[in-house]
Design a protein around this motif. Structure first.
Motif, PDB file in Angstrom:
ATOM      1  N   LYS A 141     -99.850 -47.281 -22.761  1.00  0.00           N
ATOM      2  CA  LYS A 141     -99.691 -48.172 -22.209  1.00  0.00           C
ATOM      3  C   LYS A 141    -101.819 -47.811 -22.186  1.00  0.00           C
ATOM      4  N   GLU A 142    -102.709 -47.413 -23.504  1.00  0.00           N
ATOM      5  CA  GLU A 142    -103.570 -47.401 -23.848  1.00  0.00           C
ATOM      6  C   GLU A 142    -103.913 -47.791 -24.960  1.00  0.00           C
ATOM      7  N   LYS A 143    -102.817 -47.922 -25.519  1.00  0.00           N
ATOM      8  CA  LYS A 143    -102.865 -48.572 -26.966  1.00  0.00           C
ATOM      9  C   LYS A 143    -103.010 -50.042 -26.353  1.00  0.00           C
ATOM     10  N   ARG A 144    -101.867 -50.644 -25.441  1.00  0.00           N
ATOM     11  CA  ARG A 144    -101.343 -51.968 -25.082  1.00  0.00           C
ATOM     12  C   ARG A 144    -102.677 -52.185 -24.361  1.00  0.00           C
ATOM     13  N   LYS A 145    -103.263 -51.517 -23.757  1.00  0.00           N
ATOM     14  CA  LYS A 145    -104.697 -52.418 -23.128  1.00  0.00           C
ATOM     15  C   LYS A 145    -105.777 -52.680 -23.686  1.00  0.00           C
ATOM     16  N   ALA A 146    -106.098 -51.539 -24.832  1.00  0.00           N
ATOM     17  CA  ALA A 146    -106.528 -52.346 -25.918  1.00  0.00           C
ATOM     18  C   ALA A 146    -106.861 -53.321 -26.638  1.00  0.00           C
ATOM     19  N   LEU A 147    -105.309 -53.756 -26.824  1.00  0.00           N
ATOM     20  CA  LEU A 147    -104.704 -54.133 -28.168  1.00  0.00           C
ATOM     21  C   LEU A 147    -104.627 -55.698 -26.919  1.00  0.00           C
ATOM     22  N   GLU A 148    -104.594 -56.040 -25.707  1.00  0.00           N
ATOM     23  CA  GLU A 148    -104.278 -57.300 -25.116  1.00  0.00           C
ATOM     24  C   GLU A 148    -106.161 -56.948 -24.626  1.00  0.00           C
ATOM     25  N   THR A 149    -107.213 -56.518 -24.326  1.00  0.00           N
ATOM     26  CA  THR A 149    -108.208 -56.429 -24.445  1.00  0.00           C
ATOM     27  C   THR A 149    -108.971 -57.669 -25.045  1.00  0.00           C
ATOM     28  N   TRP A 150    -108.976 -56.953 -26.916  1.00  0.00           N
ATOM     29  CA  TRP A 150    -109.282 -57.496 -27.672  1.00  0.00           C
ATOM     30  C   TRP A 150    -108.622 -59.028 -28.218  1.00  0.00           C
ATOM     31  N   ALA A 151    -107.650 -58.898 -28.331  1.00  0.00           N
ATOM     32  CA  ALA A 151    -106.530 -61.013 -28.292  1.00  0.00           C
ATOM     33  C   ALA A 151    -107.418 -61.447 -27.418  1.00  0.00           C
ATOM     34  N   ASP A 152    -107.584 -60.696 -26.187  1.00  0.00           N
ATOM     35  CA  ASP A 152    -108.445 -61.860 -24.754  1.00  0.00           C
ATOM     36  C   ASP A 152    -109.819 -62.294 -25.485  1.00  0.00           C
ATOM     37  N   TYR A 153    -110.022 -61.009 -26.309  1.00  0.00           N
ATOM     38  CA  TYR A 153    -111.915 -61.184 -26.638  1.00  0.00           C
ATOM     39  C   TYR A 153    -111.738 -62.359 -27.972  1.00  0.00           C
ATOM     40  N   VAL A 154    -111.123 -62.419 -28.375  1.00  0.00           N
ATOM     41  CA  VAL A 154    -110.925 -63.164 -29.657  1.00  0.00           C
ATOM     42  C   VAL A 154    -110.630 -64.759 -29.747  1.00  0.00           C
ATOM     43  N   GLU A 155    -109.762 -65.124 -28.686  1.00  0.00           N
ATOM     44  CA  GLU A 155    -108.591 -66.094 -28.027  1.00  0.00           C
ATOM     45  C   GLU A 155    -110.246 -66.911 -27.337  1.00  0.00           C
ATOM     46  N   ALA A 156    -111.203 -66.479 -26.369  1.00  0.00           N
ATOM     47  CA  ALA A 156    -111.837 -66.913 -25.655  1.00  0.00           C
ATOM     48  C   ALA A 156    -112.981 -67.093 -26.400  1.00  0.00           C
ATOM     49  N   LEU A 157    -113.218 -66.347 -28.022  1.00  0.00           N
ATOM     50  CA  LEU A 157    -114.412 -66.891 -28.795  1.00  0.00           C
ATOM     51  C   LEU A 157    -114.164 -68.439 -29.454  1.00  0.00           C
ATOM     52  N   ALA A 158    -112.814 -69.443 -28.939  1.00  0.00           N
ATOM     53  CA  ALA A 158    -111.880 -70.689 -29.699  1.00  0.00           C
ATOM     54  C   ALA A 158    -113.147 -71.067 -28.719  1.00  0.00           C
ATOM     55  N   HIS A 159    -112.715 -70.579 -27.630  1.00  0.00           N
ATOM     56  CA  HIS A 159    -113.099 -71.856 -26.041  1.00  0.00           C
ATOM     57  C   HIS A 159    -114.532 -71.019 -25.216  1.00  0.00           C
ATOM     58  N   ALA A 160    -115.404 -70.370 -26.011  1.00  0.00           N
ATOM     59  CA  ALA A 160    -116.585 -70.337 -25.003  1.00  0.00           C
ATOM     60  C   ALA A 160    -117.511 -70.459 -26.168  1.00  0.00           C
ATOM     61  N   SER A 161    -118.160 -70.915 -26.060  1.00  0.00           N
ATOM     62  CA  SER A 161    -119.936 -70.857 -27.302  1.00  0.00           C
ATOM     63  C   SER A 161    -119.960 -70.369 -26.513  1.00  0.00           C
ATOM     64  N   GLU A 162    -120.150 -69.591 -25.357  1.00  0.00           N
ATOM     65  CA  GLU A 162    -121.361 -68.514 -24.911  1.00  0.00           C
ATOM     66  C   GLU A 162    -120.781 -67.087 -24.717  1.00  0.00           C
ATOM     67  N   ALA A 163    -119.786 -66.955 -26.323  1.00  0.00           N
ATOM     68  CA  ALA A 163    -118.952 -65.544 -26.081  1.00  0.00           C
ATOM     69  C   ALA A 163    -120.203 -64.500 -26.714  1.00  0.00           C
ATOM     70  N   PRO A 164    -120.422 -63.520 -25.927  1.00  0.00           N
ATOM     71  CA  PRO A 164    -120.490 -61.924 -26.707  1.00  0.00           C
ATOM     72  C   PRO A 164    -120.961 -62.831 -27.987  1.00  0.00           C
ATOM     73  N   VAL A 165    -122.459 -61.902 -28.533  1.00  0.00           N
ATOM     74  CA  VAL A 165    -123.180 -61.811 -29.884  1.00  0.00           C
ATOM     75  C   VAL A 165    -122.287 -60.561 -30.666  1.00  0.00           C
ATOM     76  N   ASN A 166    -122.433 -60.519 -30.964  1.00  0.00           N
ATOM     77  CA  ASN A 166    -121.155 -59.655 -31.982  1.00  0.00           C
ATOM     78  C   ASN A 166    -123.199 -58.499 -32.812  1.00  0.00           C
ATOM     79  N   ASP A 167    -123.637 -58.236 -31.568  1.00  0.00           N
ATOM     80  CA  ASP A 167    -124.505 -56.864 -31.872  1.00  0.00           C
ATOM     81  C   ASP A 167    -124.915 -55.897 -31.305  1.00  0.00           C
ATOM     82  N   GLY A 168    -123.375 -55.845 -30.896  1.00  0.00           N
ATOM     83  CA  GLY A 168    -123.831 -54.232 -29.567  1.00  0.00           C
ATOM     84  C   GLY A 168    -123.642 -52.922 -30.086  1.00  0.00           C
ATOM     85  N   PRO A 169    -123.847 -51.616 -29.501  1.00  0.00           N
ATOM     86  CA  PRO A 169    -123.782 -50.433 -30.179  1.00  0.00           C
ATOM     87  C   PRO A 169    -123.026 -50.435 -31.038  1.00  0.00           C
ATOM     88  N   VAL A 170    -122.336 -49.678 -32.361  1.00  0.00           N
ATOM     89  CA  VAL A 170    -120.866 -49.355 -32.331  1.00  0.00           C
ATOM     90  C   VAL A 170    -121.070 -48.296 -32.760  1.00  0.00           C
TER      91      VAL A 170
END
Length: 398
Positions: A361-390
């Motif tokens: 369940k946790e893996k599915r939620k993580a991968l779906e959250t990540w896929a939604d994020y990547v998809e949003a990059l193509a549709h929103a120019s204001e998508a967050p910049v890749n500069d957060g803590p890692v």
């Protein structure tokens, strides 16, 4: 020493070197012992004024008594001038040795044998026609230096690793007497890679993959959305996929750590798989022949590099990009490790033995959250910049 059945049975070679023992009972007769444990009887005789070594046979197929009797016959025939000379065995060239090494050693043991074969035949072309036992350390170092000078130091390290294995195998088989590059350290020290694609680069990659289409474009999209290894994705089979349950099971035989791995598929990945063409009678998802999975990613990556505007990334960096992206989304490290199918990490050692929970369940939620994020990059120019803590440790382990 005086060779006896007991001494022959227990004789050992030296470290990385063969050992020759001469028999006190019959001068010119001896035993050669190789690091692999192989033992071969021989005799030295003089034929028309020239010393010749005659191999008699290998132990234990040929016993000490049989070998000694045969040695006496050869010595007698040589002294009477009636020794029938056999044509001298010709040493194989480097080019002739590589196919044998791949067939007998690399292919049965290493799933990456094709890459090993390509490295040996491509990077060491200068040694092609040279007899294997005449290749010197300096010959190999010269080629490695050229690779470093050409701007590909990590390839020099891969080339050294491949040729070291070839010569170790040849030494064990008695094809060479000396391992020319034994103990040679890598000529370039590689730093742990930290390359992560920025959001802008990731967006450009997904757009370029759309333009590229099947098979390589769709492959790169699945890599970016699932974080799995290139070899596992490129070798994906339809029989491993359950589209209704949206899950892909990588069998242990194809998994790097030899453990079966369930990969939940986000809706975006399911849509990609439903859109790709199927070859009649073929189980491969990504193929151009129907008989084998795709290979030769270089040209496709070059085209994607042009769109991304960078060429200093590798396909494996997509795993690190997925890992770091999930870390920025506050997905727990142990869940990210389960997504990537890491055998060591937060849950390892004794904890890994007793904790058999699959975190599906946790893996599915993580991968779906990540896929939604990547998809949003193509549709929103204001998508967050890749500069957060890692989590830096997580990035390096990816």
């Amino acid at each position: 020493m005086k060779l006896t059945p007991k001494t022959v049975e227990h004789l050992k070679a030296g470290d990385n070197r063969r050992r020759e023992v001469w028999d006190l009972t019959l001068p010119a007769f001896g035993l050669r012992v190789y690091p692999s444990g192989r033992k071969s009887f021989f005799v030295m005789v003089r034929v028309r004024g020239e010393q010749k070594r005659k191999t008699i046979g290998t132990y234990p197929v040929v016993s000490l008594r049989e070998a000694r009797e045969r040695a006496r016959e050869i010595i007698r025939d040589a002294q009477f001038g009636i020794l029938d000379e056999e044509p001298e065995e010709q040493t194989l060239t480097f080019d002739e040795t590589v196919p044998m090494f791949i067939k007998l050693y690399a292919k049965p043991r290493n799933r990456g044998w094709k890459e090993t074969e390509r490295i040996l035949l491509d990077k060491f072309q200068a040694l092609s026609n040279k007899p294997l036992d005449q290749i010197r350390r300096a010959d190999v170092v010269r080629i490695l230096d050229d690779l470093i000078a050409s701007g590909t130091p990590y390839r020099a390290n891969r080339a050294l690793s491949a040729i070291k294995k070839l010569f170790a195998w040849a030494l064990d088989r008695g094809m060479v007497d000396v391992h020319p590059v034994a103990g040679l350290s890598p000529l370039h020290t590689e730093a742990a890679r930290e390359r992560v694609l920025t959001d802008t680069e990731l967006e450009a990659l997904m757009d370029a993959a759309d333009t590229e289409g099947y098979p390589f474009g769709d492959l790169f999209k699945v890599l970016a959305l699932t974080g799995q290894r290139r070899g596992e994705v490129s070798g994906m089979r339809w029989s491993e996929i359950d589209l209704e349950r949206a899950i892909w099971t990588i069998p242990s035989a194809r998994s790097k750590n030899k453990q079966s791995h369930d990969v939940p598929l986000a809706p975006q990945v399911v849509a990609i798989l439903k859109s790709v063409p199927r070859f009649l009678g073929s189980d491969f998802v990504f193929t151009t022949t129907g008989r084998t999975p795709i290979s030769g990613f270089g040209r496709a990556k070059d085209r994607i590099d042009d769109a991304v505007g960078a060429s200093d990334w590798r396909t494996h960096d997509l795993r690190r990009t997925v890992a770091s992206g999930m870390a920025r989304m506050s997905i727990p490290p142990h869940v990210v490790e389960k997504v990537l199918n890491h055998k060591s990490g937060v849950i390892s050692g004794v904890a890994a033995i007793y904790n058999r929970y699959g975190y599906e369940k946790e893996k599915r939620k993580a991968l779906e959250t990540w896929a939604d994020y990547v998809e949003a990059l193509a549709h929103a120019s204001e998508a967050p910049v890749n500069d957060g803590p890692v989590d830096q440790g997580l990035i390096e382990s990816a």
